[in-house]
Write a protein that holds these residues in place. Structure first.
Motif, PDB file in Angstrom:
ATOM      1  N   THR A  98     -98.948  55.169 -40.155  1.00  0.00           N
ATOM      2  CA  THR A  98     -98.705  55.360 -38.744  1.00  0.00           C
ATOM      3  C   THR A  98     -99.537  56.536 -38.248  1.00  0.00           C
ATOM      4  O   THR A  98     -99.443  57.625 -38.780  1.00  0.00           O
ATOM      5  CB  THR A  98     -97.211  55.678 -38.492  1.00  0.00           C
ATOM      6  N   LEU A  99    -100.359  56.304 -37.222  1.00  0.00           N
ATOM      7  CA  LEU A  99    -101.073  57.406 -36.595  1.00  0.00           C
ATOM      8  C   LEU A  99    -100.134  58.205 -35.706  1.00  0.00           C
ATOM      9  O   LEU A  99    -100.179  59.432 -35.670  1.00  0.00           O
ATOM     10  CB  LEU A  99    -102.246  56.858 -35.775  1.00  0.00           C
ATOM     11  N   LEU A 100     -99.303  57.483 -34.982  1.00  0.00           N
ATOM     12  CA  LEU A 100     -98.297  58.109 -34.120  1.00  0.00           C
ATOM     13  C   LEU A 100     -96.913  57.708 -34.611  1.00  0.00           C
ATOM     14  O   LEU A 100     -96.630  56.525 -34.767  1.00  0.00           O
ATOM     15  CB  LEU A 100     -98.459  57.656 -32.665  1.00  0.00           C
ATOM     16  N   ALA A 101     -96.063  58.688 -34.873  1.00  0.00           N
ATOM     17  CA  ALA A 101     -94.684  58.384 -35.234  1.00  0.00           C
ATOM     18  C   ALA A 101     -93.867  58.156 -33.963  1.00  0.00           C
ATOM     19  O   ALA A 101     -94.363  58.314 -32.853  1.00  0.00           O
ATOM     20  CB  ALA A 101     -94.095  59.534 -36.058  1.00  0.00           C
ATOM     21  N   ASP A 102     -92.601  57.790 -34.144  1.00  0.00           N
ATOM     22  CA  ASP A 102     -91.730  57.583 -32.987  1.00  0.00           C
ATOM     23  C   ASP A 102     -91.271  58.901 -32.380  1.00  0.00           C
ATOM     24  O   ASP A 102     -90.553  58.930 -31.403  1.00  0.00           O
ATOM     25  CB  ASP A 102     -90.495  56.765 -33.392  1.00  0.00           C
ATOM     26  N   TYR A 103     -91.683  60.009 -32.988  1.00  0.00           N
ATOM     27  CA  TYR A 103     -91.318  61.326 -32.477  1.00  0.00           C
ATOM     28  C   TYR A 103     -92.466  62.274 -32.795  1.00  0.00           C
ATOM     29  O   TYR A 103     -93.291  61.987 -33.668  1.00  0.00           O
ATOM     30  CB  TYR A 103     -90.034  61.806 -33.160  1.00  0.00           C
ATOM     31  N   VAL A 131     -94.591  64.938 -34.634  1.00  0.00           N
ATOM     32  CA  VAL A 131     -94.599  65.461 -36.002  1.00  0.00           C
ATOM     33  C   VAL A 131     -95.440  66.723 -35.968  1.00  0.00           C
ATOM     34  O   VAL A 131     -96.610  66.733 -36.338  1.00  0.00           O
ATOM     35  CB  VAL A 131     -95.161  64.432 -36.999  1.00  0.00           C
ATOM     36  N   ARG A 132     -94.839  67.811 -35.507  1.00  0.00           N
ATOM     37  CA  ARG A 132     -95.592  69.034 -35.269  1.00  0.00           C
ATOM     38  C   ARG A 132     -95.390  70.063 -36.382  1.00  0.00           C
ATOM     39  O   ARG A 132     -96.170  71.003 -36.483  1.00  0.00           O
ATOM     40  CB  ARG A 132     -95.186  69.646 -33.919  1.00  0.00           C
ATOM     41  N   ARG A 133     -94.343  69.899 -37.190  1.00  0.00           N
ATOM     42  CA  ARG A 133     -94.109  70.836 -38.288  1.00  0.00           C
ATOM     43  C   ARG A 133     -94.632  70.237 -39.589  1.00  0.00           C
ATOM     44  O   ARG A 133     -94.559  69.027 -39.812  1.00  0.00           O
ATOM     45  CB  ARG A 133     -92.619  71.158 -38.422  1.00  0.00           C
ATOM     46  N   ARG A 134     -95.119  71.114 -40.454  1.00  0.00           N
ATOM     47  CA  ARG A 134     -95.722  70.635 -41.700  1.00  0.00           C
ATOM     48  C   ARG A 134     -94.696  69.927 -42.573  1.00  0.00           C
ATOM     49  O   ARG A 134     -95.018  68.916 -43.221  1.00  0.00           O
ATOM     50  CB  ARG A 134     -96.335  71.812 -42.455  1.00  0.00           C
ATOM     51  N   ASP A 135     -93.459  70.393 -42.617  1.00  0.00           N
ATOM     52  CA  ASP A 135     -92.468  69.736 -43.458  1.00  0.00           C
ATOM     53  C   ASP A 135     -92.161  68.324 -42.951  1.00  0.00           C
ATOM     54  O   ASP A 135     -91.966  67.395 -43.749  1.00  0.00           O
ATOM     55  CB  ASP A 135     -91.187  70.578 -43.566  1.00  0.00           C
ATOM     56  N   SER A 150     -99.306  64.250 -33.431  1.00  0.00           N
ATOM     57  CA  SER A 150     -99.577  64.218 -34.874  1.00  0.00           C
ATOM     58  C   SER A 150    -100.725  65.147 -35.251  1.00  0.00           C
ATOM     59  O   SER A 150    -101.714  64.718 -35.859  1.00  0.00           O
ATOM     60  CB  SER A 150     -99.906  62.779 -35.316  1.00  0.00           C
ATOM     61  N   PRO A 151    -100.635  66.424 -34.899  1.00  0.00           N
ATOM     62  CA  PRO A 151    -101.762  67.322 -35.170  1.00  0.00           C
ATOM     63  C   PRO A 151    -102.070  67.479 -36.654  1.00  0.00           C
ATOM     64  O   PRO A 151    -103.230  67.646 -37.041  1.00  0.00           O
ATOM     65  CB  PRO A 151    -101.314  68.641 -34.541  1.00  0.00           C
ATOM     66  N   HIS A 152    -101.038  67.422 -37.503  1.00  0.00           N
ATOM     67  CA  HIS A 152    -101.268  67.630 -38.936  1.00  0.00           C
ATOM     68  C   HIS A 152    -102.105  66.512 -39.548  1.00  0.00           C
ATOM     69  O   HIS A 152    -102.862  66.744 -40.495  1.00  0.00           O
ATOM     70  CB  HIS A 152     -99.928  67.746 -39.669  1.00  0.00           C
ATOM     71  N   LEU A 153    -101.970  65.301 -39.022  1.00  0.00           N
ATOM     72  CA  LEU A 153    -102.762  64.191 -39.554  1.00  0.00           C
ATOM     73  C   LEU A 153    -104.240  64.397 -39.249  1.00  0.00           C
ATOM     74  O   LEU A 153    -105.105  64.111 -40.088  1.00  0.00           O
ATOM     75  CB  LEU A 153    -102.267  62.867 -38.947  1.00  0.00           C
ATOM     76  N   VAL A 154    -104.545  64.914 -38.075  1.00  0.00           N
ATOM     77  CA  VAL A 154    -105.931  65.231 -37.727  1.00  0.00           C
ATOM     78  C   VAL A 154    -106.446  66.368 -38.608  1.00  0.00           C
ATOM     79  O   VAL A 154    -107.574  66.313 -39.131  1.00  0.00           O
ATOM     80  CB  VAL A 154    -106.058  65.597 -36.237  1.00  0.00           C
ATOM     81  N   ILE A 155    -105.625  67.389 -38.800  1.00  0.00           N
ATOM     82  CA  ILE A 155    -106.021  68.510 -39.669  1.00  0.00           C
ATOM     83  C   ILE A 155    -106.307  68.001 -41.083  1.00  0.00           C
ATOM     84  O   ILE A 155    -107.291  68.399 -41.714  1.00  0.00           O
ATOM     85  CB  ILE A 155    -104.924  69.590 -39.677  1.00  0.00           C
ATOM     86  N   ASP A 156    -105.457  67.108 -41.590  1.00  0.00           N
ATOM     87  CA  ASP A 156    -105.703  66.516 -42.907  1.00  0.00           C
ATOM     88  C   ASP A 156    -107.074  65.847 -42.957  1.00  0.00           C
ATOM     89  O   ASP A 156    -107.816  65.997 -43.929  1.00  0.00           O
ATOM     90  CB  ASP A 156    -104.639  65.463 -43.219  1.00  0.00           C
ATOM     91  N   SER A 194    -100.069  72.324 -29.344  1.00  0.00           N
ATOM     92  CA  SER A 194     -99.541  71.670 -30.529  1.00  0.00           C
ATOM     93  C   SER A 194    -100.459  71.877 -31.730  1.00  0.00           C
ATOM     94  O   SER A 194     -99.999  72.148 -32.852  1.00  0.00           O
ATOM     95  CB  SER A 194     -99.364  70.173 -30.253  1.00  0.00           C
ATOM     96  N   LEU A 195    -101.744  71.801 -31.488  1.00  0.00           N
ATOM     97  CA  LEU A 195    -102.723  71.979 -32.561  1.00  0.00           C
ATOM     98  C   LEU A 195    -102.703  73.406 -33.096  1.00  0.00           C
ATOM     99  O   LEU A 195    -102.716  73.631 -34.317  1.00  0.00           O
ATOM    100  CB  LEU A 195    -104.107  71.618 -32.033  1.00  0.00           C
ATOM    101  N   LEU A 196    -102.659  74.389 -32.203  1.00  0.00           N
ATOM    102  CA  LEU A 196    -102.619  75.781 -32.639  1.00  0.00           C
ATOM    103  C   LEU A 196    -101.359  76.074 -33.454  1.00  0.00           C
ATOM    104  O   LEU A 196    -101.402  76.783 -34.470  1.00  0.00           O
ATOM    105  CB  LEU A 196    -102.694  76.719 -31.439  1.00  0.00           C
ATOM    106  N   ALA A 197    -100.224  75.522 -33.019  1.00  0.00           N
ATOM    107  CA  ALA A 197     -98.980  75.724 -33.760  1.00  0.00           C
ATOM    108  C   ALA A 197     -99.059  75.089 -35.141  1.00  0.00           C
ATOM    109  O   ALA A 197     -98.594  75.665 -36.137  1.00  0.00           O
ATOM    110  CB  ALA A 197     -97.806  75.131 -32.975  1.00  0.00           C
TER     111      ALA A 197
END
Length: 229
Positions: free
Chosen positions: A2-7, A9-13, A85-91, A119-122
C-alpha cells in the motif's frame, strides 16, 4: 500495495508495523528485481527506473533528488503521499542512495505544500538513519518541477530549465552525477525492495488525482488496470 494507508503513517513505529524493516540493499540483486518488475517513473515520463539508476550507479560523489513538486498543476498525488506516508518515500530515497552510492540526498517539495513539508520534516526527525537527507522547498510553479530546472535550483541556481545534454546523471546538482526520481517512484522502490519483483507486480498500484464532475474528488490508489469509468 500500500502506498497510502487508510490513515496517516507519520510515525516510524506505525510505518514499521505496516511495512516492516528495510532489508539490506544489494545493488546487483535490486537492479535485477527492478528489471523484472518493470517499474517506471511515476512523474509522467514513464522512463524505466532501472535504466535511470544504472546511469548514476558507481559514479563518484553521486546525489539523489526526490522530486515531490508535482509536474502537473492539477495533480495532488505527490503532496498527499508525502503528507500521509512520508516514511515510505524516505525508505525509497535510502534504497536509491545505497544503490548509486550517494551520501547526500534531497527531497524537493513545492513551497505551497505545507502539510507535506511539515509531515516530512517530522518523519525525518524520527529517523536516525536519514541524516544525509534534507528537504528543499521549490517555488510552486509548473516549470520548477522539470528535471533540469529542479537540479539547477537545488544546486543554488534559478528554478528554470537548462540546456541538455549533459543530463543530470552526468552533470547535475553542483556538477555532480544526480539521480532524479519522482517521490511515488521511490515509494514504489521501497515496496519492491521489501517484496521482490513477483509480489510487487502482483500487488502493484498507482496513485491518481481525480477532479472535475465526479462524486468524490481526491487522490486514489488503484491497480494499473483500473479504467476511468
Amino acid at each position: 500495495m500500500t502506498l497510502l494507508a487508510d490513515y496517516p503513517v507519520r510515525r516510524r513505529d506505525e510505518h514499521l508495523a505496516l511495512h516492516g524493516d528495510l532489508p539490506p540493499t544489494h545493488r546487483g540483486r535490486l537492479l535485477a528485481e527492478l528489471d523484472e518488475s518493470g517499474l517506471a517513473g511515476r512523474g509522467g515520463a514513464g522512463f524505466p527506473t532501472a535504466r535511470k539508476i544504472r546511469a548514476v550507479a558507481g559514479r563518484r560523489r553521486a546525489i539523489v533528488v526526490a522530486n515531490g513538486t508535482e509536474g502537473e498543476p492539477e495533480s495532488a498525488k505527490d503532496e498527499v503521499l508525502l503528507e500521509l506516508s512520508p516514511h515510505l518515500v524516505i525508505d525509497g530515497v535510502l534504497v536509491a542512495s545505497r544503490v548509486v552510492g550517494a551520501r547526500e540526498a534531497v527531497i524537493a517539495v513545492g513551497d505551497a505544500a505545507t502539510g507535506a513539508h511539515d509531515s516530512l520534516l517530522a518523519a525525518l526527525a524520527d529517523r536516525p538513519d536519514a541524516g544525509a537527507i534534507r528537504v528543499v522547498d521549490v517555488p510552486d510553479r509548473f516549470v520548477a518541477g522539470e528535471e533540469s530546472a529542479l537540479v539547477n535550483y537545488v544546486g543554488g541556481g534559478g528554478a528554470l530549465p537548462t540546456i541538455t545534454p549533459p543530463r543530470p546523471a552526468e552533470r547535475g546538482v553542483r556538477g555532480r552525477p544526480t539521480l532524479v526520481q519522482n517521490v511515488e517512484t521511490l515509494a514504489a522502490l521501497a515496496l519492491l525492495a521489501r517484496r521482490g519483483a513477483d509480489r510487487f507486480r502482483a500487488e502493484e498500484t498507482h496513485l491518481a488525482t481525480v477532479r472535475g464532475a465526479v462524486r468524490r474528488a481526491g487522490v486514489v490508489e488503484v491497480r494499473p488496470t483500473v479504467t476511468v469509468a
